[in-house]
Motif scaffolding. Structure first.
Motif: not given
Ligand code: RM4
Ligand code: MN
Ligand code: MN
Length: 386
Positions: A22-27, A36-44
């Motif tokens: 749910y958070g930002n990820s990439g290569t 709008g990607a989740a920034r914290t574990v609570w948002e995840r």
């Protein structure tokens, strides 16, 4: 199987989603921040709860430690429960620390090995605090060059370390041992394949079982055969679903090869294994949205399972016994080609949810709302994310 039986079996399939999806990820080239990607574990957890609300089959969310570390674990478990979900597998992270350059439990330095074990012990404690019964272990351990380290020595360190870890497991807690044939190590990986994982689990005891990540196999591997054998040996502990084209691509499950997903789910259906196996998704979406891509994965897994449930087992067994190769193959194809959308719509109707959960997410404007509420996080480096 009758439609009603299939509906009942479908209703028993629960899928766990990963917090890290749910958070930002990439290569390693770039991370494109997702609005709008989740920034914290609570948002995840909020996002995992939304996926559950829209699909009705994702009550668990897996955590990665320390990515999801908080001060108050009781509070986090409560937060999840208030949103109708629970915390599932706890994943120790034994690769995101400078000390692990030469490995974690297989590191030549006993001090680093002790540190890795201490982290696993802490993860067991966290699991107990949040009410989880699963530790999901993937090791990045391996070497990059022939001669870099002693292969047998590393295997001894691996089994010794995991034996110590196993001894720490409380009753009722499972250790899922995940394998992957390469990356980040490029010459040897200490847990490279299902055979090594199975040998280690056999050595440890019944609380240890193999985790099959569908993206962790060499090209051309017959994954469903691995699943069949592990099920026969009662060594299949769980899945990490995703799809791949070339390597560990972590794409939407069933997006590249829906027939492979169907063949895997057929082995699951045949073994009636949905109760004993942890069905988890392990994906990180880099250029698509986070939540709708997760929902699409869930839907694809359900589609594959519904088709697998429709295989005419009696006709298949008869064709196999007669040695009618083509007839047997066509029984499988017939199930794979069945349009199960009406069946899935009935399943979702019974749950009171939209028959197309991806459209439901998009139509309700959740993505736009989250982008407004959370903004677009700036991401400095892919290495800090996944
Ligand atoms: C690994 C493996 C693990 C996952 C990490 C992020 O390749 O699949 O399960 O936790 O990636
Ligand atoms: Mn995985
Ligand atoms: Mn992976």
């Amino acid at each position: 199987m009758s439609e009603n039986d299939a509906l009942e079996r479908l209703a028993a399939l629960e899928l766990e989603t990963p917090s890290w999806g749910y958070g930002n990820s990439g290569t390693r080239f770039h991370v494109y921040p997702c609005p709008g990607a989740a920034r914290t574990v609570w948002e995840r957890l909020d996002d995992a709860a939304l996926v559950h609300a829209l699909t009705g089959c994702c009550p668990g969310v897996a955590l990665h430690i320390p990515w999801d570390r908080v001060e108050g674990w009781d509070e986090l478990a409560r937060y999840a429960a208030e949103r109708g979900i629970r915390i599932g597998a706890i994943n120790p992270n034994l690769f995101g620390d400078d000390a692990y350059r030469l490995g974690s439990v297989c590191n030549p330095d006993p001090g680093v090995r002790a540190r890795a074990l201490e982290h696993c012990r802490e993860c067991i404690e966290i699991a107990q605090r949040v009410g989880s019964t699963t530790i999901s272990l993937w090791l990045a351990d391996g070497t990059n060059y022939p001669g870099q380290d002693d292969l047998r020595g590393r295997y001894e360190r691996l089994t010794a370390g995991l034996t110590e870890l196993y001894a720490l497991l409380p009753a009722g807690m499972r250790l899922l041992v995940e394998y992957k044939f390469f990356e980040p190590a490029f010459y040897s990986t200490d847990l490279p394949d299902w055979g090594t994982a199975a040998l280690v689990c056999r050595r440890l005891g019944p609380q240890a079982q193999v985790l099959v990540d569908t993206g962790h196999q060499p090209q051309g591997t017959n994954v469903e055969q691995i699943v069949a054998v592990l099920l026969a040996e009662q060594l299949l502990g769980g899945f990490h679903f995703n799809n791949r084209k070339y390597a560990d691509d972590d794409l939407i499950a069933g997006s590249i090869d829906p027939f492979e997903l169907f063949r895997i789910m057929r082995e699951v259906a045949r073994a009636r294994a949905t109760e004993d196996v942890a069905f988890m998704i392990d994906q990180s979406h880099n250029v698509e949205g986070k939540i709708d891509a997760m929902i699409q994965s869930v839907a694809n897994i359900q589609t594959a399972y519904a088709k697998a449930l429709l295989v005419d087992e009696a006709r298949l067994a008869a064709a196999q016994a007669e040695g009618d190769v083509l007839a047997a193959h066509r029984v499988l194809l017939e199930a794979f080609e069945t349009d199960v959308r009406p069946l899935l719509a009935r399943h979702r109707e019974a749950l009171g949810i939209d028959p197309d959960p991806v459209e439901a997410f998009r139509g309700a404007g959740h993505g736009e709302r989250l982008a407004r509420e959370r903004g677009t996080a700036s991401v400095e480096s892919a290495y800090e994310q996944l």
